[in-house]
Enzyme design. Structure first.
Site, short mmCIF file in Angstrom:
data_model
loop_
_atom_site.label_atom_id
_atom_site.label_comp_id
_atom_site.label_asym_id
_atom_site.label_seq_id
_atom_site.Cartn_x
_atom_site.Cartn_y
_atom_site.Cartn_z
N ASN A 153 0.81 -1.23 0.00
CA ASN A 153 0.00 0.00 0.00
C ASN A 153 0.84 1.27 0.00
OD1 ASN A 153 0.73 -0.68 2.68
ND2 ASN A 153 -0.98 0.46 3.54
N GLU A 252 4.57 -3.68 12.38
CA GLU A 252 3.53 -2.66 12.24
C GLU A 252 2.38 -3.32 11.51
OE1 GLU A 252 1.01 -0.28 10.92
OE2 GLU A 252 2.54 0.23 9.43
N CYS A 286 -3.27 1.78 7.03
CA CYS A 286 -3.51 1.21 8.36
C CYS A 286 -3.99 2.25 9.36
CB CYS A 286 -2.26 0.51 8.87
SG CYS A 286 -0.78 1.54 8.84
N GLU A 464 8.67 3.11 14.33
CA GLU A 464 9.44 3.48 13.15
C GLU A 464 9.40 5.00 13.01
OE1 GLU A 464 9.18 -0.37 10.25
OE2 GLU A 464 7.52 1.07 10.09
#
Length: 483
Positions: A153, A252, A286, A464
């Site tokens: 994505n 993640e 997300c 991150e």
């Protein structure tokens, strides 16, 4: 099959084909057309890549932080020079509108710039001892070889968000990009290659044999850290298996973000914000809001603006002028939209906009789903619990603060949440009670290369970006000195 075997494996500084010549087609999700081929690497090639990374580790780790930073800075400059080329490729391969692709390339380059500077800030501390003849000193050192698995994505920025800090820390790496977007990964690795990253420091396996590649990563004692972005189910499996070799893990994973609009908020502004973040990348993010809770006193006003904004969105191929919604990545993703909307409709939700698969004139692709607004969504509907990952805004009225906090926290996920209010006390009180790793207060984009990104619960482990991002790739060593 292509006339000549694709060479998209990058091992020890060389581009090569799979050992058996195997490859797989890469498709434009807007049309279904084949736009290229990628090598279909397997376990043997993955082991070669790990060996190359292990062999290159000592020399790369031995470079000064300033030397590593110089290469990252050069990669940053090259990526910006190639911004349009990279964006065009992303739109072709992943489907998002060209404007969004350009923004992603810029975002991706930000991680290279940020971690070039963070490389210079790796430091230790001195610690007092109870003994007069003893001193303690700590130093931070790279964990070793890292394996990175990235999603489709955000096929460029998720690579730099992982490899940027790994390179800065002194780690070497093996990358496995998503099989839907391998060509973007090839383009990113060419940026690193042209920036002067030495052979073996970054390696890549393109593959549809994900389990073989994953097994090689997990079984190898040389791989000391695994970083993954993707589904919660796969992330949990990888995390569990990484325990066998005690690898460091950062993952993640999925999200089910609540978007809460309190009665003192401006319903028009809140609805505009919801429309922007909900339909970003056709909802394939997300951090995309999955549940929109609006106070009953401003519910109708919010829905009116949201409906107007969503109805104005234009669906189509990402490189066409004015297109704001591209295709979903594949047929399975589109079928999920159909199922969630039909379930909600059958249980009493009102479909205010959209609610169906659509065809786009001149395109043969079948992965377009109309931007949709569902009103009066209730907890018994699938969309209230299952991540959508598509262009459906599900809206629910609420009456009081305690109720909406319970609803918002009623999920296994804990990545992002959003709060709209003009009252500072409400903002602080609610933010502290929400069980999510990130909260945007009147802000639909609480992300940056300089800020930590990540969730809690089933949304992941680790962070991150920010200064925390490089810590994921460093071990602490204690030195005790008797004097």
């Amino acid at each position: 099959m292509a006339d000549e075997a694709a060479q998209t494996l990058y091992i020890d500084g060389k581009w090569r084909a799979a050992d058996d010549g195997g490859e797989f087609p890469v498709h434009d999700p807007s049309t279904g057309d084949v736009i290229g081929y990628a090598s279909n690497g397997g376990r043997a090639e993955s082991e070669d890549a790990i060996a190359a990374a292990a062999a290159a580790f000592e020399e790369w780790a031995g470079k000064t932080p300033y030397q590593r930073a110089a290469i990252l800075s050069e990669a940053h400059a090259i990526m910006l020079e190639r911004r349009e080329e990279l964006a065009q490729l992303m739109t072709l391969e992943q489907g998002k509108p060209l404007k969004a692709s350009r923004n992603e390339v810029t975002y991706a380059s930000d991680f290279l710039s940020w971690f070039a500077e963070e490389a210079k800030r790796i430091s230790g501390v001195t610690i007092p001892s109870a003994r007069a003849d003893q001193r303690f000193v700590t130093m931070r050192q790279p964990v070793g070889v890292i394996a990175a698995i990235t999603p489709w994505n955000y096929p460029i920025s998720m690579i730099t968000r992982k490899l940027g800090p790994a390179l800065a820390a002194g780690c070497t790496s093996v990358l496995k990009p998503a099989n839907q977007t391998p060509l973007c990964a090839v383009a990113v690795l060419r940026v690193f290659e042209d920036a002067g990253v030495p052979p073996g420091v970054i390696n890549m396996i393109t593959s549809k044999r994900s389990s073989e590649v994953g097994d090689a990563f997990l079984d190898s004692s040389d791989v000391r850290k695994l970083t993954f972005t993707g589904s919660t189910g796969v992330g949990k499996m990888l995390t569990a298996r990484a325990g066998a070799t005690l690898k460091r893990v950062s993952v993640e994973l999925g999200g089910h973000a609540p978007f809460i609009v309190f009665p003192d908020a401006d319903p028009v502004r809140a609805a505009k914000g919801a429309a922007l973040v909900k339909f970003l990348n056709a909802g394939q993010a997300c951090i995309s809001p999955n549940r929109i809770y609006v106070h009953r006193s401003i519910y109708d006003a919010f829905l009116t603006t949201l409906q107007e904004r969503v109805a104005a969105l234009r669906i189509g191929k990402g490189d066409q002028d004015g297109v704001t919604i591209g295709p979903l990545i594949d047929d399975a993703a589109t079928a999920k939209m159909v199922e969630q909307v039909e379930d909600a409709r059958s249980k009493g939700a009102r479909v205010l906009v959209g609610g169906e698969r659509v065809t786009v004139d001149g395109l043969t692709g079948k992965n377009f789903y109309s931007p949709t607004v569902l009103a009066d969504v209730t907890r018994d509907m699938v969309i209230s619990h299952e991540e959508t990952f598509g262009p459906i805004a599900a809206v629910t009225p609420f009456d009081d603060e305690d109720e909406v906090i319970r609803l918002a926290n009623d999920t296994e996920y804990g990545l992002a949440a959003y709060v709209y209010t003009n009252d500072l006390s409400t903002a602080i009180r609610v933010t502290e009670k929400l069980r999510f790793g990130m909260v945007g207060v009147n802000d639909i984009n609480p992300t940056s290369a300089a800020a930590p990104f990540g969730g809690i619960k089933s949304s992941g482990l680790g962070r991150e970006g920010g200064y925390e991002g490089i810590n994921e790739y460093l071990d602490t060593k204690l030195i005790g000195i008797a004097i």
